[in-house]
Design a protein around this motif. Structure first.
Motif, short mmCIF file in Angstrom:
data_model
loop_
_atom_site.label_atom_id
_atom_site.label_comp_id
_atom_site.label_asym_id
_atom_site.label_seq_id
_atom_site.Cartn_x
_atom_site.Cartn_y
_atom_site.Cartn_z
N THR A 77 0.83 -1.04 -0.01
CA THR A 77 0.01 -0.54 -0.02
C THR A 77 1.07 1.39 -0.09
O THR A 77 0.41 1.74 -0.46
CB THR A 77 -1.09 0.10 1.21
OG1 THR A 77 -0.08 0.06 2.78
CG2 THR A 77 -2.10 -1.29 1.47
N ASP A 175 -12.87 6.74 -1.86
CA ASP A 175 -12.43 7.77 -1.38
C ASP A 175 -11.90 6.86 -0.01
O ASP A 175 -11.91 7.36 0.82
CB ASP A 175 -13.83 8.57 -0.52
CG ASP A 175 -13.49 9.61 0.43
OD1 ASP A 175 -12.28 9.97 0.74
OD2 ASP A 175 -13.98 9.85 1.02
N HIS A 176 -10.14 7.69 -0.74
CA HIS A 176 -9.50 6.16 0.45
C HIS A 176 -8.04 6.16 -0.37
O HIS A 176 -8.00 6.50 -1.46
CB HIS A 176 -9.44 4.59 0.76
CG HIS A 176 -9.26 4.30 1.86
ND1 HIS A 176 -8.04 4.05 1.96
CD2 HIS A 176 -9.96 3.46 3.06
CE1 HIS A 176 -7.85 3.70 3.12
NE2 HIS A 176 -8.87 2.96 4.01
N ASP A 180 -9.59 -0.76 -1.12
CA ASP A 180 -10.02 -2.15 0.66
C ASP A 180 -11.98 -2.16 0.46
O ASP A 180 -11.98 -1.94 -0.73
CB ASP A 180 -9.83 -1.36 1.90
CG ASP A 180 -9.92 -1.89 2.68
OD1 ASP A 180 -9.70 -3.08 2.50
OD2 ASP A 180 -9.79 -2.15 4.23
N PRO A 183 -15.27 0.75 1.09
CA PRO A 183 -14.60 1.68 -0.91
C PRO A 183 -15.07 1.53 -1.55
O PRO A 183 -15.69 1.84 -1.99
CB PRO A 183 -13.06 2.31 -0.51
CG PRO A 183 -13.02 2.16 1.26
CD PRO A 183 -13.36 0.61 1.35
N PRO A 268 -14.73 8.80 5.84
CA PRO A 268 -13.72 8.57 5.26
C PRO A 268 -12.75 9.12 5.92
O PRO A 268 -11.14 8.55 6.03
CB PRO A 268 -13.93 9.00 3.63
CG PRO A 268 -15.01 9.79 3.92
CD PRO A 268 -15.65 9.59 5.40
N ASN A 269 -12.70 10.27 6.13
CA ASN A 269 -11.34 10.26 7.12
C ASN A 269 -10.20 9.73 7.66
O ASN A 269 -10.18 9.37 8.44
CB ASN A 269 -11.15 11.67 7.42
CG ASN A 269 -11.36 13.28 6.19
OD1 ASN A 269 -10.79 12.51 4.95
ND2 ASN A 269 -12.12 14.11 6.61
N THR A 271 -11.61 6.55 8.41
CA THR A 271 -11.13 5.24 7.80
C THR A 271 -9.58 5.18 7.28
O THR A 271 -9.07 4.39 7.71
CB THR A 271 -11.94 4.95 7.01
OG1 THR A 271 -13.72 4.94 6.99
CG2 THR A 271 -12.14 3.30 5.88
N LYS A 272 -9.45 6.54 6.70
CA LYS A 272 -8.04 6.40 6.00
C LYS A 272 -7.18 5.95 7.40
O LYS A 272 -6.13 5.76 7.56
CB LYS A 272 -8.02 7.61 5.58
CG LYS A 272 -8.54 7.67 4.17
CD LYS A 272 -8.65 9.26 3.97
CE LYS A 272 -9.52 9.41 2.78
NZ LYS A 272 -9.76 10.50 1.88
N THR A 275 -6.86 3.00 9.30
CA THR A 275 -5.66 1.94 8.28
C THR A 275 -4.54 2.67 8.12
O THR A 275 -3.38 2.09 8.19
CB THR A 275 -6.54 2.57 6.53
OG1 THR A 275 -7.78 1.98 6.39
CG2 THR A 275 -6.21 1.47 5.69
#
Length: 328
Positions: A77, A175-176, A180, A183, A268-269, A271-272, A275
């Motif tokens: 990644t 949006d990542h 994954d 998303p 999403p923020n 989530t990022k 991650t």
């Protein structure tokens, strides 16, 4: 946006929506973090391979292979993320996105099995210590390592295949910063097949929760055994080692469980950030945690340093002898 048979053929990784200065700072920070992570894990592998004492110990056989796994995991990644931070073109093809998705899931599930193998090693070393050399032989270590890799790469192959068969009729913006399952599924045309949902829940429970339960039971047994049977001095020594192992397990499973077992994080923020914890931060911290206050690693480093010093000294002596012979 390209379509084939009503399905998009490329995705746009949105990544981090920040300004140019913040993008440069993120690029610098994660580039440095990536290089340090690679250097740490490569150092552990070289140390175990070159040191005859560590190479025979089951814990370090597992640790060196775990470091190799971390190197593979990070390279799935982070290089792509750094490329997207450096360039404005964030397009990834349909096939490449699912290849990254599958490899990322496979390395993640392999790490789950590796952590269970390392927990088993500590359980066997402390709970039935007299039988430890017979059970935890180098051959058995390699069986555990092979099983971890095979199970890890088989665990999500059905789920990834089912998701790749879905229709993606647009939009194509992920949006990542990586591909994954959350998303990607958000872009699939409804309805989502029930078989896919059941398969996803089943594998998450088996791979993630199953390994968490195994690790918790193993270390719980270790702690109970230490409280009952060991002297105060040995108890402090073993608890120090176990605490570092538990810290590694917590750093990996904490955010992972929140993301996969309870996928209710809508922002999403968030989530990022979560991650990033288990894809970039944890692989950087793991080598330091495992080797921190580890006398065997320090002794191995000293032995390697002495061997290097002796080798350099012998080379210098041979050069001086050749020069002396030439002068004669």
């Amino acid at each position: 946006m390209q379509f084939t048979n009503g399905t998009v053929q490329e995705f746009n990784l949105l990544g981090f929506e920040v300004g140019q200065l913040q993008r440069l700072l993120l690029l610098t920070f994660f580039s440095l973090l990536y290089m340090l992570t690679m250097a740490e894990n490569i150092t552990i592998i070289i140390l175990v391979v070159l040191d005859n004492h560590l190479a025979r110990l089951p814990m370090y056989i597992l640790l060196s292979n775990f470091s190799w796994l971390e190197i593979c995991y990070v390279n799935t990644t982070i290089p792509r993320m750094l490329l997207d931070l450096a360039l404005s073109n964030k397009i990834i093809s349909f096939n490449s996105s699912f290849l990254q998705f599958y490899i990322f899931c496979s390395f993640g599930s392999t790490e789950c099995f590796f952590l269970s193998s390392m927990a088993l090693d500590r359980y066997l070393a402390i709970c039935p210590p007299l039988r430890y050399p017979q059970i935890m032989s180098p051959n058995f270590c390699y069986v555990l390592i092979t099983a971890s890799w095979v199970l890890g790469f088989l665990a999500y192959i059905v789920q990834v295949t089912l998701i790749s068969k879905l229709s993606f009729c647009g939009p194509n913006v992920i949006d990542h910063f990586m591909c994954d399952h959350g998303p990607i599924l958000a872009l699939a045309c409804p309805p989502i097949p029930k078989a896919l949902i059941i398969c996803q829940i089943f594998m998450d429970v088996v791979v993630i929760l199953g390994n968490i339960v195994f690790v918790v039971l193993s270390y719980s047994s270790v702690i109970v055994t230490l409280m009952k049977n060991s002297s105060k001095g040995n108890r402090v020594k073993y608890f120090s080692t176990i605490s570092f192992h538990l810290l590694v397990v917590t750093l990996f499973y904490g955010p992972l469980a929140g993301m996969y077992v309870n996928p209710g994080v809508a922002d999403p923020n968030v989530t990022k950030i979560v991650t990033l914890c288990y894809t970039a931060i944890t692989p950087f911290l793991n080598p330091m945690i495992y080797c921190l206050r580890n006398d065997q690693v320090k002794e191995a480093l000293l032995r390697l340093w002495r061997r290097k010093a002796v080798f350099l000294k012998s080379k210098m002596d041979s050069v001086k002898k050749r020069k002396g012979a030439g002068n004669i």
